[in-house]
Write a protein that holds these residues in place. Structure first.
Motif, mmCIF file in Angstrom:
data_model
loop_
_atom_site.group_PDB
_atom_site.id
_atom_site.type_symbol
_atom_site.label_atom_id
_atom_site.label_comp_id
_atom_site.label_asym_id
_atom_site.label_seq_id
_atom_site.Cartn_x
_atom_site.Cartn_y
_atom_site.Cartn_z
ATOM 1 N N HIS A 165 57.143 33.133 4.032
ATOM 2 C CA HIS A 165 56.441 33.574 5.231
ATOM 3 C C HIS A 165 56.366 32.394 6.181
ATOM 4 O O HIS A 165 55.792 31.352 5.855
ATOM 5 C CB HIS A 165 55.020 34.051 4.900
ATOM 6 N N ILE B 266 46.787 45.336 2.694
ATOM 7 C CA ILE B 266 46.916 45.061 4.124
ATOM 8 C C ILE B 266 45.573 45.355 4.790
ATOM 9 O O ILE B 266 44.968 46.395 4.554
ATOM 10 C CB ILE B 266 48.027 45.919 4.765
ATOM 11 N N TYR C 95 48.212 42.469 11.422
ATOM 12 C CA TYR C 95 48.258 43.114 10.121
ATOM 13 C C TYR C 95 48.289 41.991 9.088
ATOM 14 O O TYR C 95 49.250 41.237 9.017
ATOM 15 C CB TYR C 95 49.485 44.022 10.014
ATOM 16 N N LYS C 96 47.210 41.863 8.336
ATOM 17 C CA LYS C 96 47.060 40.755 7.394
ATOM 18 C C LYS C 96 47.395 41.235 5.988
ATOM 19 O O LYS C 96 46.773 42.157 5.484
ATOM 20 C CB LYS C 96 45.640 40.201 7.441
ATOM 21 N N CYS C 97 48.372 40.579 5.394
ATOM 22 C CA CYS C 97 48.748 40.851 4.006
ATOM 23 C C CYS C 97 47.925 39.885 3.147
ATOM 24 O O CYS C 97 48.157 38.677 3.168
ATOM 25 C CB CYS C 97 50.247 40.622 3.840
ATOM 26 N N ASP D 216 49.858 36.681 8.179
ATOM 27 C CA ASP D 216 49.648 37.477 9.390
ATOM 28 C C ASP D 216 50.968 37.998 9.934
ATOM 29 O O ASP D 216 51.956 37.257 10.011
ATOM 30 C CB ASP D 216 48.978 36.630 10.477
ATOM 31 N N TYR D 217 50.944 39.261 10.344
ATOM 32 C CA TYR D 217 52.109 39.895 10.965
ATOM 33 C C TYR D 217 51.653 40.653 12.203
ATOM 34 O O TYR D 217 50.547 41.199 12.242
ATOM 35 C CB TYR D 217 52.782 40.886 9.997
ATOM 36 N N GLU E 226 53.243 46.352 11.861
ATOM 37 C CA GLU E 226 52.824 46.968 10.612
ATOM 38 C C GLU E 226 53.982 47.089 9.620
ATOM 39 O O GLU E 226 53.804 46.873 8.419
ATOM 40 C CB GLU E 226 52.216 48.346 10.890
ATOM 41 N N ALA F 144 54.508 43.807 7.799
ATOM 42 C CA ALA F 144 53.447 43.565 6.805
ATOM 43 C C ALA F 144 53.653 44.442 5.579
ATOM 44 O O ALA F 144 53.485 43.988 4.442
ATOM 45 C CB ALA F 144 52.076 43.822 7.429
#
Length: 161
Positions: free
Chosen positions: A6, A101, A126-128, A141-142, A145, A148
């Motif tokens: 990432h 997520i 969109y937090k994984c 963080d993405y 969607e 993520a």
């Protein structure tokens, strides 16, 4: 899948990347000005100064940071990268209990400072999130969607959840 990488997309936006773009632009200007205006400076000096600024700017632009997971060896590292070289210590990867997520929406407000972009407005991340030992372990963080979701599926497959 053995590895997950990432890259932090926000790394360097306010610092080294802006400086790198500025240096590369200044170097390009230094190299182009003698084509349109007669200058008394030795062409080698112009080439060295302009070329050096472009080269240094390119290195600063190529800097990045991120997190790498090695599922096969059960380890991870947070790294900084310059060109193709990654610097960071590998650590043992704890047992990942869950991955999910979380959608985080907020209003971004930046104070104009004359140097960095000052865009303001609604932002959705969109937090994984990876959970280990009952608490948050890593967060990626993405802005999209689908990215993520793809990362979440890749991590779940890698750690076997």
């Amino acid at each position: 899948m053995e590895h997950f990488n990432h890259t932090n997309r926000n790394y360097g936006i306010n610092g080294s990347r802006v400086l790198g773009i500025s240096l590369a632009t200044a170097g390009l200007i230094v190299l182009l000005i003698p084509m349109f205006v007669e200058v008394a400076t030795d062409p080698r000096k112009v080439g060295l100064v302009g070329g050096g600024a472009i080269l240094l700017g390119a290195v600063l632009i190529a800097m990045s940071a991120g997190t790498e997971l090695d599922f096969e060896s059960s380890r991870f590292r947070k790294y900084h990268s310059i060109l193709w070289f990654k610097f960071g210590q590998w650590q043992d990867l704890p047992k990942i209990e869950a991955a999910k997520i979380i959608i985080h929406s907020f209003r971004s407000q930046h104070i104009p400072n004359g140097i960095t972009p000052t865009m303001s407005g609604p932002v959705t991340l969109y937090k994984c999130v990876l959970l280990a030992n009952g608490s948050q372990f890593l967060v990626f963080d993405y802005t999209k969607e689908k990215d993520a979701t793809a990362a979440l599926l890749e991590i779940k497959a890698g750690v076997g959840i």
